[in-house]
Write an enzyme that holds these catalytic residues in place. Structure first.
Site, PDB file in Angstrom:
ATOM      1  N   ARG A 138      51.314  11.966 -19.908  1.00 36.70           N
ATOM      2  CA  ARG A 138      49.683  11.740 -20.130  1.00 36.70           C
ATOM      3  C   ARG A 138      49.570  11.335 -21.755  1.00 36.70           C
ATOM      4  O   ARG A 138      49.752  12.059 -22.365  1.00 36.70           O
ATOM      5  CB  ARG A 138      48.951  12.749 -19.510  1.00 36.70           C
ATOM      6  CG  ARG A 138      48.924  12.723 -17.956  1.00 36.70           C
ATOM      7  CD  ARG A 138      48.188  11.224 -17.466  1.00 36.70           C
ATOM      8  NE  ARG A 138      48.004  11.257 -16.207  1.00 36.70           N
ATOM      9  CZ  ARG A 138      48.543  10.506 -15.049  1.00 36.70           C
ATOM     10  NH1 ARG A 138      49.955  10.163 -15.765  1.00 36.70           N
ATOM     11  NH2 ARG A 138      48.475  10.537 -14.052  1.00 36.70           N
TER      12      ARG A 138
ATOM     13  N   ASP B 292      54.935   5.226 -23.046  1.00 39.87           N
ATOM     14  CA  ASP B 292      54.793   4.505 -21.934  1.00 39.87           C
ATOM     15  C   ASP B 292      52.968   4.613 -21.749  1.00 39.87           C
ATOM     16  O   ASP B 292      52.354   3.863 -21.005  1.00 39.87           O
ATOM     17  CB  ASP B 292      55.266   4.802 -20.727  1.00 39.87           C
ATOM     18  CG  ASP B 292      54.994   4.096 -19.361  1.00 39.87           C
ATOM     19  OD1 ASP B 292      55.221   2.738 -19.583  1.00 39.87           O
ATOM     20  OD2 ASP B 292      54.629   4.687 -18.602  1.00 39.87           O
TER      21      ASP B 292
ATOM     22  N   HIS C 283      52.249   1.480 -19.764  1.00 39.44           N
ATOM     23  CA  HIS C 283      52.055   2.459 -18.333  1.00 39.44           C
ATOM     24  C   HIS C 283      52.692   1.866 -17.292  1.00 39.44           C
ATOM     25  O   HIS C 283      52.087   1.752 -16.189  1.00 39.44           O
ATOM     26  CB  HIS C 283      50.649   2.528 -18.301  1.00 39.44           C
ATOM     27  CG  HIS C 283      50.223   3.885 -17.763  1.00 39.44           C
ATOM     28  ND1 HIS C 283      49.266   4.673 -17.842  1.00 39.44           N
ATOM     29  CD2 HIS C 283      50.975   4.614 -16.727  1.00 39.44           C
ATOM     30  CE1 HIS C 283      49.215   5.821 -17.396  1.00 39.44           C
ATOM     31  NE2 HIS C 283      50.243   5.975 -16.417  1.00 39.44           N
ATOM     32  N   VAL C 284      53.964   1.472 -17.215  1.00 39.63           N
ATOM     33  CA  VAL C 284      54.751   1.185 -16.211  1.00 39.63           C
ATOM     34  C   VAL C 284      55.846   1.814 -15.834  1.00 39.63           C
ATOM     35  O   VAL C 284      56.634   1.429 -14.778  1.00 39.63           O
ATOM     36  CB  VAL C 284      54.837  -0.326 -16.250  1.00 39.63           C
ATOM     37  CG1 VAL C 284      53.683  -1.336 -16.247  1.00 39.63           C
ATOM     38  CG2 VAL C 284      55.948  -0.530 -17.566  1.00 39.63           C
TER      39      VAL C 284
ATOM     40  N   GLU D 182      43.963   3.454 -23.499  1.00 36.27           N
ATOM     41  CA  GLU D 182      44.668   2.290 -22.706  1.00 36.27           C
ATOM     42  C   GLU D 182      43.697   1.063 -22.363  1.00 36.27           C
ATOM     43  O   GLU D 182      42.681   1.533 -21.842  1.00 36.27           O
ATOM     44  CB  GLU D 182      45.378   2.815 -21.623  1.00 36.27           C
ATOM     45  CG  GLU D 182      46.235   3.788 -21.837  1.00 36.27           C
ATOM     46  CD  GLU D 182      47.479   4.297 -20.634  1.00 36.27           C
ATOM     47  OE1 GLU D 182      47.121   3.892 -19.633  1.00 36.27           O
ATOM     48  OE2 GLU D 182      48.265   5.166 -20.937  1.00 36.27           O
TER      49      GLU D 182
END
Length: 323
Positions: A235, A259, A283-284, A264
Site C-alpha cells: 500500500r 507499484d 498499481h497493476v 495516485e
C-alpha cells in the site's frame, strides 16, 4: 427473493457457479451507475464496493449483511460504519499472490540485471554495455542475496517460495514470528529495523492500517543495509515518499520498484519519475487474466457456508486489525 448484487462483469459459467452455490438468491449484475438506490438497499450481499453506493447500502433500512470486496485491501471502505452495522466483510486476499509475486521478481531481476536501464538505452538507440546507475554496481545476480519480506501473508509466502528457488536467503517480518516454509528466519514487527539491516532487497507487502502508515520512513531507510533495493507492492501510504526520495538521492537505497503510491495517479512533478534507479508501474501488479475467476472461487466457497448459516470461512476481515 433475497438478492446478491455484483458490481463486476461475470461470464455465464461464473454466474451459474454462484447461482448453484446460493439457492434462494437472485443474482443482479450491474455496475455502480446502473444500480438504483432500491436495488442497493434490497441487497443482502454485495460483491465489490463503491463510494457511489455507500450511502444507500448503509441506510438504516438497508438489507445488507455481507460485503465481499473485489480487492485484498479494505482501507478505502467505511470500516467503522460496516462494523457498527454488524456487516460481515470478506476480502479477496490470495487472488494476488501469483501476479504480484511475479511482478516483484520482475523488478528484482531488472535491478540485478539492469534491464530497466537497457530498455531506456534502447529507446535512444544507444549501444552501451555499461548499464550501471549512480549508487549501483554493474550487473549482478540475486542468487545468494538476502531478501526481507515485510508482511508475510499470501503474497509474501509465494514470494518466499520463488526466492528460495533463486537461491536467496529469505527473512520475513510480520506480527507473529511463527515459522513459515521457505522463510529462513521470521521477525516480529518490533524487530523490523534489525531485519532491514540485513537486506539486499526489501519487499513491502503490508496492508494499510493505523500501525503501518509511514512505517517505511527515514528511520527505516537509515536502518537498512546501505545500497538495498526497495520494492513496494503493498500500500502506498505505508511509505513516507519524501524520505524515500531522500534515501534514493543519497544512495542509502540504491533502487526502488514502486507499484503503489501515497497519491495516485503519481503527480507528474514528482521527482520519482525522473530517477534512473526507479521503476514505476501504475498499481497493476495484482492484475491478470484470471482475477475474476479467483474472486468467484473465493465467493462461492464463502456463500455456500453463508447459506448454511455459517460465517464465511475465507478472508473474513478483522475490523480491529483492519485486514
Amino acid at each position: 427473493m433475497k438478492q446478491i448484487v455484483c458490481l463486476h462483469s461475470l461470464t455465464p459459467e461464473q454466474i451459474r457457479q454462484i447461482e448453484q452455490a446460493a439457492p434462494g438468491f437472485e443474482l443482479i449484475i450491474k455496475n455502480k451507475k446502473e444500480l438504483t438506490p432500491e436495488q442497493v438497499q434490497a441487497a443482502e450481499i454485495i460483491i465489490g464496493w463503491s463510494k457511489t453506493i455507500a450511502s444507500h447500502a448503509l441506510q438504516e433500512d438497508s438489507q445488507l449483511k455481507w460485503v465481499q470486496t473485489w480487492s485484498a485491501g479494505v482501507d478505502t471502505l467505511p470500516l467503522e460504519r460496516l462494523r457498527d452495522r454488524g456487516i460481515l466483510l470478506t476480502n479477496s486476499s490470495g487472488v494476488h499472490a501469483i501476479p504480484i509475486s511475479e511482478s516483484i521478481f520482475a523488478m528484482m531481476l531488472s535491478f540485478s540485471r539492469q534491464m530497466h536501464i537497457a530498455v531506456r538505452h534502447q529507446l535512444q538507440k544507444k549501444w552501451e554495455s555499461d548499464l550501471k546507475v549512480p549508487g549501483q554496481s554493474t550487473l549482478g545476480e540475486i542468487n545468494g542475496k538476502t531478501l526481507v519480506i515485510v508482511g508475510v501473508g499470501e503474497i509474501g509466502r509465494e514470494t518466499a517460495r520463488l526466492a528460495q528457488a533463486f537461491g536467496m536467503k529469505v527473512i520475513g517480518v510480520r506480527r507473529s514470528d511463527r515459522p513459515e516454509p521457505n522463510v529462513d528466519r521470521m521477525y516480529t514487527m518490533e524487530s523490523l529495523h534489525e531485519a532491514l539491516g540485513q537486506a539486499d532487497y526489501i519487499v513491502n507487502v503490508l496492508p494499510l492500517t493505523d500501525e503501518t502508515h509511514h512505517m517505511f520512513d527515514a528511520a527505516a531507510w537509515n536502518a537498512a543495509q546501505k545500497g538495498a533495493c526497495f520494492i513496494n507492492a503493498g500500500r502506498g501510504p505505508t511509505v513516507d515518499t519524501a524520505s524515500l526520495i531522500d534515501a534514493l538521492r543519497s544512495g542509502q537505497i540504491s533502487g526502488a520498484g514502486l507499484d503503489v503510491f501515497e497519491q495516485e495517479p503519481l503527480p507528474a512533478d514528482n521527482p520519482l519519475w525522473e530517477m534512473d534507479q526507479v521503476i514505476i508501474t501504475p498499481h497493476v501488479a495484482g492484475s491478470n487474466d484470471r482475477y475474476t475467476e479467483r474472486v468467484v472461487d473465493i465467493f462461492t466457497e464463502n456463500v455456500k457456508a453463508y447459506v448454511a448459516g455459517q460465517k464465511p470461512p475465507r478472508n473474513l476481515v478483522d475490523y480491529e486489525r483492519m485486514y
